[in-house]
Design a protein around this motif. Structure first.
Motif, PDB file in Angstrom:
ATOM      1  N   LYS A 111       0.679   5.977  28.831  1.00 54.11           N
ATOM      2  CA  LYS A 111       0.190   7.339  28.560  1.00 54.11           C
ATOM      3  C   LYS A 111       0.925   8.007  27.394  1.00 54.11           C
ATOM      4  O   LYS A 111       0.652   9.150  27.069  1.00 54.11           O
ATOM      5  N   PHE A 122      -5.488  14.878  23.923  1.00 47.76           N
ATOM      6  CA  PHE A 122      -6.656  15.592  24.445  1.00 47.76           C
ATOM      7  C   PHE A 122      -7.830  15.448  23.480  1.00 47.76           C
ATOM      8  O   PHE A 122      -8.972  15.393  23.895  1.00 47.76           O
ATOM      9  N   MET A 159       0.931  17.388  31.702  1.00 46.31           N
ATOM     10  CA  MET A 159      -0.530  17.325  31.695  1.00 46.31           C
ATOM     11  C   MET A 159      -1.029  16.041  31.039  1.00 46.31           C
ATOM     12  O   MET A 159      -1.907  15.362  31.571  1.00 46.31           O
ATOM     13  N   LEU A 160      -0.463  15.721  29.885  1.00 46.67           N
ATOM     14  CA  LEU A 160      -0.895  14.516  29.182  1.00 46.67           C
ATOM     15  C   LEU A 160      -0.581  13.238  29.954  1.00 46.67           C
ATOM     16  O   LEU A 160      -1.311  12.256  29.853  1.00 46.67           O
ATOM     17  N   LYS A 209      -0.945  12.782  32.958  1.00 44.59           N
ATOM     18  CA  LYS A 209      -1.969  12.641  34.006  1.00 44.59           C
ATOM     19  C   LYS A 209      -3.373  12.493  33.424  1.00 44.59           C
ATOM     20  O   LYS A 209      -4.331  12.250  34.153  1.00 44.59           O
ATOM     21  N   TYR A 210      -3.504  12.642  32.116  1.00 46.55           N
ATOM     22  CA  TYR A 210      -4.805  12.694  31.448  1.00 46.55           C
ATOM     23  C   TYR A 210      -5.251  11.290  31.012  1.00 46.55           C
ATOM     24  O   TYR A 210      -4.447  10.460  30.648  1.00 46.55           O
ATOM     25  N   GLY A 211      -6.533  11.093  30.992  1.00 41.84           N
ATOM     26  CA  GLY A 211      -7.088   9.855  30.439  1.00 41.84           C
ATOM     27  C   GLY A 211      -7.069   8.706  31.422  1.00 41.84           C
ATOM     28  O   GLY A 211      -6.771   8.845  32.581  1.00 41.84           O
TER      29      GLY A 211
END
Length: 168
Positions: free
Chosen positions: A31, A36, A162-163, A165-167
């Motif tokens: 990650k 975003f 946040m990043l 957990k993203y994607g």
């Protein structure tokens, strides 16, 4: 015995360092280059940005000392609005993640140790390090700078979370 303001700021920086390091090590390797949207910051970029900010603002400008992150490395993590290069998802464009984490930690430790040598009478003083007038007009005093950096660290710590957990 009462707590001085400088002791409060040193404690806030210690908490910021501890919590940000926890967030940095919690970002899964897969990650570290998530965005975003194209051109936006990645966790790798944020780690470098925090290391560069701690070194440049706290160590070089506030303490007027030399930090462990070289200016050309810190420059990789300045926003384009401050003259930094566009953000990429190519890890080879940046120093390794673990090196950046170590640079952040070293700069924060150096800053905290430096604060512990100060007293409250110094808080209204301008930063002694050399910087452009544009930055000096923003970082107007030691106290203002400490308030900005504690908030800045928290903002990017949240973005790292946040990043991570993203994607996919």
């Amino acid at each position: 015995m009462s707590t001085t303001k400088i002791e409060v700021y040193a404690t806030l920086l210690k908490v910021a360092k501890t919590e940000t390091l926890k967030r940095m090590v919690a970002v899964p390797e897969e990650k570290r280059l998530v965005q975003f949207e194209s051109g936006k910051a990645t966790p790798l970029w944020y780690v470098g940005h925090l290391a560069g900010s701690a070194t440049t603002i706290l160590v070089n400008w506030l303490l007027n000392e030399q930090g462990t992150m070289a200016p050309e490395q810190a420059g990789l993590f300045m926003g384009t609005e401050f003259g930094g290069p566009p953000i990429t998802t190519n890890a080879a464009d940046y120093p390794p993640w673990d090196d950046l984490v170590r640079m952040y930690e070293a700069a924060m430790i150096q800053a905290i140790e430096g604060l512990n040598k100060m007293d409250d009478n110094m808080l209204p003083n301008p930063l002694p390090g050399e910087m452009s007038d544009d930055f000096r007009s923003f970082f107007t005093s030691i106290e203002t700078t400490l308030r900005i950096i504690v908030s800045h660290d928290a903002e990017h710590r949240g973005q790292l979370g946040m990043l991570s957990k993203y994607g996919k």
